[in-house]
Design an enzyme around this catalytic site. Structure first.
Site, PDB file in Angstrom:
ATOM      1  N   THR A   1      39.209  42.837  23.105  1.00  0.00           N
ATOM      2  CA  THR A   1      40.366  43.567  22.617  1.00  0.00           C
ATOM      3  C   THR A   1      40.991  42.813  21.453  1.00  0.00           C
ATOM      4  O   THR A   1      41.586  43.381  20.347  1.00  0.00           O
ATOM      5  CB  THR A   1      41.570  43.364  23.785  1.00  0.00           C
TER       6      THR A   1
ATOM      7  N   ASP B   1      32.780  44.736  23.882  1.00  0.00           N
ATOM      8  CA  ASP B   1      33.537  44.876  24.828  1.00  0.00           C
ATOM      9  C   ASP B   1      32.816  43.823  25.738  1.00  0.00           C
ATOM     10  O   ASP B   1      31.815  44.117  26.067  1.00  0.00           O
ATOM     11  CB  ASP B   1      33.692  46.006  25.405  1.00  0.00           C
ATOM     12  N   SER B   2      33.718  42.943  26.259  1.00  0.00           N
ATOM     13  CA  SER B   2      32.918  42.105  27.063  1.00  0.00           C
ATOM     14  C   SER B   2      32.532  42.726  28.567  1.00  0.00           C
ATOM     15  O   SER B   2      31.712  41.913  29.445  1.00  0.00           O
ATOM     16  CB  SER B   2      33.818  40.661  27.444  1.00  0.00           C
TER      17      SER B   2
ATOM     18  N   ASP C   1      38.107  40.454  30.127  1.00  0.00           N
ATOM     19  CA  ASP C   1      37.615  41.461  31.228  1.00  0.00           C
ATOM     20  C   ASP C   1      36.315  40.540  32.153  1.00  0.00           C
ATOM     21  O   ASP C   1      36.659  40.057  33.330  1.00  0.00           O
ATOM     22  CB  ASP C   1      36.897  42.644  31.231  1.00  0.00           C
TER      23      ASP C   1
ATOM     24  N   CYS D   1      40.539  35.722  49.208  1.00  0.00           N
ATOM     25  CA  CYS D   1      41.884  34.991  48.592  1.00  0.00           C
ATOM     26  C   CYS D   1      41.677  34.590  47.354  1.00  0.00           C
ATOM     27  O   CYS D   1      40.677  33.647  47.452  1.00  0.00           O
ATOM     28  CB  CYS D   1      42.271  34.339  49.735  1.00  0.00           C
TER      29      CYS D   1
HETATM   30  N1  ASP Z   1      37.527  45.322  27.617  1.00  0.00           N
HETATM   31  C1  ASP Z   1      38.167  44.196  26.917  1.00  0.00           C
HETATM   32  C2  ASP Z   1      37.097  43.166  26.908  1.00  0.00           C
HETATM   33  O1  ASP Z   1      36.805  42.399  27.908  1.00  0.00           O
HETATM   34  C3  ASP Z   1      39.271  43.685  27.292  1.00  0.00           C
HETATM   35  C4  ASP Z   1      40.055  42.511  26.663  1.00  0.00           C
HETATM   36  O2  ASP Z   1      39.211  41.854  26.046  1.00  0.00           O
HETATM   37  O3  ASP Z   1      41.027  42.227  27.037  1.00  0.00           O
HETATM   38  O4  ASP Z   1      36.356  43.111  25.937  1.00  0.00           O
END
Ligand code: ASP
Length: 354
Positions: free
Chosen positions: A24, A67-68, A100, A288
């Site tokens: 992101t 995107d991860s 992510d 947990c």
């Molecule tokens: N979907 C995005 C990712 O993991 C979310 C982020 O970067 O916050 O690449």
């Protein structure tokens, strides 16, 4: 793979290599309104402060930022390779990564970068750098400050970490716990390594001690033949058997209740016994986020010891599944594998799992 390299600032006492993988942090909205990663060149325009930090800065970018959620084993190898290739030239590394799966990547890199004695700091953002209220700028700038922090030329941090929302966390202990606030990451079972306020307060007793003599040896062999069994009330024998009977999986992380408890129905214990007798490894971790597995504390977990299920102690699922991929990749088996899974190798769990 063709990496794009940009020099941002060529003067300064310390040098940091930023590895831009996507996430992101650098995303923009495409025509449909969905967020998609874009090239790092534009990111620099958004953070002109990068030139004023007094740090020699270079950015190396994945040819196609991702995107991860799409991270694969090859991406971890690429990150490790970039660090290995540039290890002598830079004092520290900052990896810009989607949030992510950041905890999986920071765990895996902790295992792969054996003998690391320089900072490798993962960071990212919950909002793209182009948005006015974005957390991207603060996360990047402070991650760079932490990466370049030193005492008498020795780095203060010599391990893989996650820096996010004012907190520096051990990479193999961190977890993404929140998706809609800036405080996305925590390491419930291990103290915060540093907190950024007006000053950056390092928690020296929790940081990995710096060993100037250690030599980096990157371990590239990974094996993705692993799986996760998350139990829940009402789970059926069919579901448990289907997961555990997967012939390609060599090991399972089993997410259990509380301090490592499972249902103690005969059919369930028989499924576990059959899998262990079949040569599969089962590592018990808790659902947990805080606390640890204590096999034998309750009747419902006592039988697990007898069956040969291993206790994962206070390890996170992210650190456990990547540890399995790493150990199977290194061809560990038998007693050595069991020992390594139940003992800390990079500070990912309390020294010995109970
Ligand atoms: N979907 C995005 C990712 O993991 C979310 C982020 O970067 O916050 O690449």
């Amino acid at each position: 793979m063709k990496y794009k390299i940009v020099n941002i600032n060529e003067s300064g006492e310390r040098s940091v290599l930023i590895i831009y993988t996507g996430g992101t942090f650098g995303m923009v909205q495409d025509a449909s309104g969905a967020l998609a990663p874009f090239n790092f060149g534009k990111v620099v325009d958004r953070v002109p402060e990068l030139k004023q930090l007094g740090i020699r800065l270079t950015v190396i970018s994945f040819p196609k930022p991702i995107d991860s959620s799409n991270i694969l084993l090859q991406d971890w190898k690429d990150m490790a390779y970039i660090i290995e290739e540039n290890y002598a030239q830079y004092d520290a590394f900052v990896i810009l990564h989607g949030t992510d799966t950041m905890a999986y990547s920071s765990s895996m890199l902790s295992y792969m970068l054996e003998g690391l004695n320089k900072p490798v700091i993962f960071t990212g953002a919950q909002m793209p750098i182009g948005s006015i209220r974005s957390d991207a700028r603060e996360n990047l700038i402070t991650a760079l400050e932490i990466a370049s922090a030193h005492n008498d030329g020795q780095p203060i941090v010599s391990e893989v970490c996650v820096y996010f929302n004012y907190l520096l966390l051990r990479g193999s202990r961190s977890q993404k716990l929140r998706s809609s606030t800036f405080a996305a990451f925590e390491s419930e079972n291990y103290p915060v390594l540093a907190e950024a306020g007006i000053e950056i307060e390092f928690n020296y007793s929790a940081l990995m001690p710096h060993n100037p003599k250690s030599k980096l040896k990157v371990k590239y062999d990974l094996d993705s033949n692993v799986s996760i069994l998350k139990i829940f009330p009402g789970i059926t024998e069919h579901v448990v058997r289907t997961i555990l009977n997967d012939s390609s999986a060599k090991g399972f992380v089993m997410e259990t209740f509380g301090s490592g408890n499972t249902m103690n129905f005969n059919w369930f214990l028989d499924c576990l016994k059959d899998a262990v007798n079949d040569g599969k490894t089962i590592l018990n971790v808790s659902q947990c986020i805080g606390g640890e597995v204590h096999q034998g504390r309750y009747e419902t977990s006592k039988r697990l010891n007898e069956i040969g299920v291993l206790s994962g102690g206070d390890i996170t699922t992210e650190a456990a599944i990547t540890k399995m991929m790493f150990l199977f990749g290194s061809k560990k088996e038998g007693e050595e594998l069991d020992y390594l899974l139940t003992h800390s190798i990079v500070g990912e769990m309390d020294h010995v799992a109970g």
